[in-house]
Design a protein around this motif. Sequence first.
Motif, PDB file in Angstrom:
ATOM      1  N   GLY A 160      33.240 -13.694  39.865  1.00 37.82           N
ATOM      2  CA  GLY A 160      33.267 -14.909  39.057  1.00 37.82           C
ATOM      3  C   GLY A 160      34.300 -14.781  37.948  1.00 37.82           C
ATOM      4  N   VAL A 161      35.045 -15.852  37.693  1.00 38.26           N
ATOM      5  CA  VAL A 161      36.128 -15.747  36.693  1.00 38.26           C
ATOM      6  C   VAL A 161      35.600 -15.398  35.303  1.00 38.26           C
ATOM      7  N   PHE A 162      34.303 -15.708  35.021  1.00 39.56           N
ATOM      8  CA  PHE A 162      33.752 -15.360  33.703  1.00 39.56           C
ATOM      9  C   PHE A 162      33.539 -13.852  33.552  1.00 39.56           C
ATOM     10  N   ARG A 163      33.709 -13.093  34.673  1.00 34.78           N
ATOM     11  CA  ARG A 163      33.662 -11.618  34.581  1.00 34.78           C
ATOM     12  C   ARG A 163      35.047 -11.026  34.825  1.00 34.78           C
ATOM     13  N   THR A 164      36.099 -11.815  34.625  1.00 38.91           N
ATOM     14  CA  THR A 164      37.476 -11.344  34.799  1.00 38.91           C
ATOM     15  C   THR A 164      38.303 -11.758  33.581  1.00 38.91           C
ATOM     16  N   ARG A 165      39.603 -11.397  33.633  1.00 34.25           N
ATOM     17  CA  ARG A 165      40.566 -11.878  32.647  1.00 34.25           C
ATOM     18  C   ARG A 165      41.556 -12.845  33.290  1.00 34.25           C
TER      19      ARG A 165
END
Lengths: 140, 140
Positions: free
Chosen positions: A85-90
């Motif tokens: 999920g993008v909320f766990r990436t940069r």
Amino acid sequence: MDELDPYVLRPIGVVRSTLRARADAPNQAFEGAPEALLEIDAAFADALHRVQPGDELILLTWLHLADRDVLQTHPTGNTNIPLTGVFRTRSPDRPNPIGVHRVTVTTIEGPTTLRVRALEAIDGTPIIDLKIAMRESPEA
Amino acid sequence: MDELDPYVLRPIGVVRSTLRARADAPNQAFEGAPEALLEIDAAFADALHRVQPGDELILLTWLHLADRDVLQTHPTGNTNIPLTGVFRTRSPDRPNPIGVHRVTVTTIEGPTTLRVRALEAIDGTPIIDLKIAMRESPEA
């Protein structure tokens, strides 16, 4: 939820950089990002009062080339890493594509122009906020 | 400058906290902020994929009670400190009132609800982004 009503973000300035394309930009500032200029709109000159060389600032940008519809990605583009999920990436691709950068002011180039190091944002990226970085803060 | 054209920010969720008023909130998380819930809109469930307890996240909020016309302030409200441009402070009052917080996920409370510590934002604060915090990054 009323809390999901939209807000209007008005950029306060723009990044000037030798980085011209997203493909040229390092993923993170510590991966060889160059110096850049922060050109702040003259309307916000008073908000820069007391900013000086050596200040460490948290710079927020609007990553204007991002795809706001992306919800999952392979981190750093490495397909060996599972979809995340993008909320766990940069990843810059995310619903509200705000970049968070820590920079150091190297010189004051004009009433509303700051030279900073090191910044991975590309030329023309809108600036939306600046804050002093705090050594005491775990966020800083 | 075209770069100063406005953007629309759509909150992705909301903070639920025992902090109910701005006067109750500590200035910074390390000043005794409590745990809080991040209630993310169900439309963004996929963007939370692989978020787990122990993750350190950079949380961006929209400080909805802020005064966007303030350009200078006495830091921490202390009038012994000279008036300072808001871009050299952490004041919530600023042209684009975005809060930057570093939090740790303690438990996953539901498909799109995370419990985190420690957060100084008050109940009802809109959430606009989440990112993984990076140890390697000077910004983190």
